[in-house]
Write an enzyme that holds these catalytic residues in place. Sequence first.
Site, short mmCIF file in Angstrom:
data_model
loop_
_atom_site.label_atom_id
_atom_site.label_comp_id
_atom_site.label_asym_id
_atom_site.label_seq_id
_atom_site.Cartn_x
_atom_site.Cartn_y
_atom_site.Cartn_z
N HIS A 71 -25.20 12.25 34.50
CA HIS A 71 -25.30 13.57 33.88
C HIS A 71 -24.13 13.80 32.93
CE1 HIS A 71 -22.18 15.88 36.13
NE2 HIS A 71 -22.46 15.08 37.14
N ASP A 102 -16.00 13.49 36.05
CA ASP A 102 -17.33 13.92 36.52
C ASP A 102 -18.21 14.32 35.34
OD1 ASP A 102 -19.42 14.78 38.09
OD2 ASP A 102 -18.44 16.61 38.76
N GLU A 129 -27.23 18.86 35.83
CA GLU A 129 -26.82 18.64 37.22
C GLU A 129 -25.93 19.76 37.75
OE1 GLU A 129 -24.39 17.01 40.58
OE2 GLU A 129 -23.72 17.80 38.64
N GLU A 154 -21.73 8.98 39.93
CA GLU A 154 -20.86 10.08 40.35
C GLU A 154 -19.53 9.43 40.74
OE1 GLU A 154 -21.17 13.17 40.06
OE2 GLU A 154 -23.32 13.61 39.94
#
Length: 374
Positions: A71, A102, A129, A154
């Site tokens: 994402h 992230d 996300e 992730e």
Amino acid sequence: MTELLDSTLTHLEQLVSFDTRNPPRAIDTGGIFGYIRAQLPDFRVEVTDHGDGAVSLFAVRGQPQVLFNVHLDTVPDSPHWTADPLRLRVRGRRAIGLGACDIKGAAAGLIAAARATRGAAAFLFTSDEEANDPRGIAAFLARDHGFAEAVIAEPTRCEAVLAHRGISSVRLQFRGAAGHASGANALEASALHQAMRWGASALDFVESQAHQRFGGLTGLRFNVGRLEGGIKANVIAPHAEVRFGFRPLPSQDIDVLHSTFGSFVTTGALDRYEETFRGPPLPAGNVAEAEERRLEARDLADALGLPVGNAVDFWTEASLFSQAGMTAIVYGPGDIAQAHTADEWVSLSELQTYAESIVRILGGAAGSVADPRR
């Protein structure tokens, strides 16, 4: 620094510069998606706008067997950043920027690896996300693309995670009867008192689940995030609302847990019990299937040559792929402790490790994996 790391940092600098904060999720098919598309000239690319800033980019080269997903949206920055969050800074052995950990670092590594190889590859980039609104993945999974395995990026410190908790968020509303606080009925009539009694029962139950275990995870995670209601100190509260969430183990049934939490409400005090978000655990499926599917994920990690790490407490969209019947693992650079923090960073060594592993996988050095058509 190696040429591959240099390339990864070049792409990460560009990716961080695009404002993909969510909220407000002011994201369209240009911007960061236009940049990524331009970096993958030998891929078949499909960009889809799912509305409200949810965009997905599906890129395919050749006939790949494994899908990589990452994402691109980030959380909002905080006032505690010491410099512009949308400008990548390399300090020592850290790359600092909003989303660097992230999880734009993984996106940059995928792009760098794709440009350094000519092997088959499949990437799915999404932008929804952080809003718990996975429209892009839902739309992708609604179509049969023929994949049976997925690697979801992730921050896992470049270790393959095979299992994590599910997540459920709830809005719980209580009804009471307004009146003067001096009345003898205040203890029972107050919606706030009922909410507090419910909370005590819920906390006692959660503590009783400490013995539950799965794949290295222990107990049930639970949090009351917000409690509000009432009018003033001398008025019996006619209403109250609790926002709470829990994170079950893959071996715990979310619907059974909802039934249990709902049973703690005193008869006549319940006004509304509404689940506002649910994410299945990883692996998804019923309790009997969980361990078998975890072992299948381990086989995938072994086939890809990825070191296996511990199960984690945080939720990821890997569980959505698992719920759809795919074997899914979580794998990416960075430490979850840095995610969502001011001056978030990812180490250069992990960026390099991640990019090198993707190059190896795309080049076929990891050996064959399962047929995606099975």
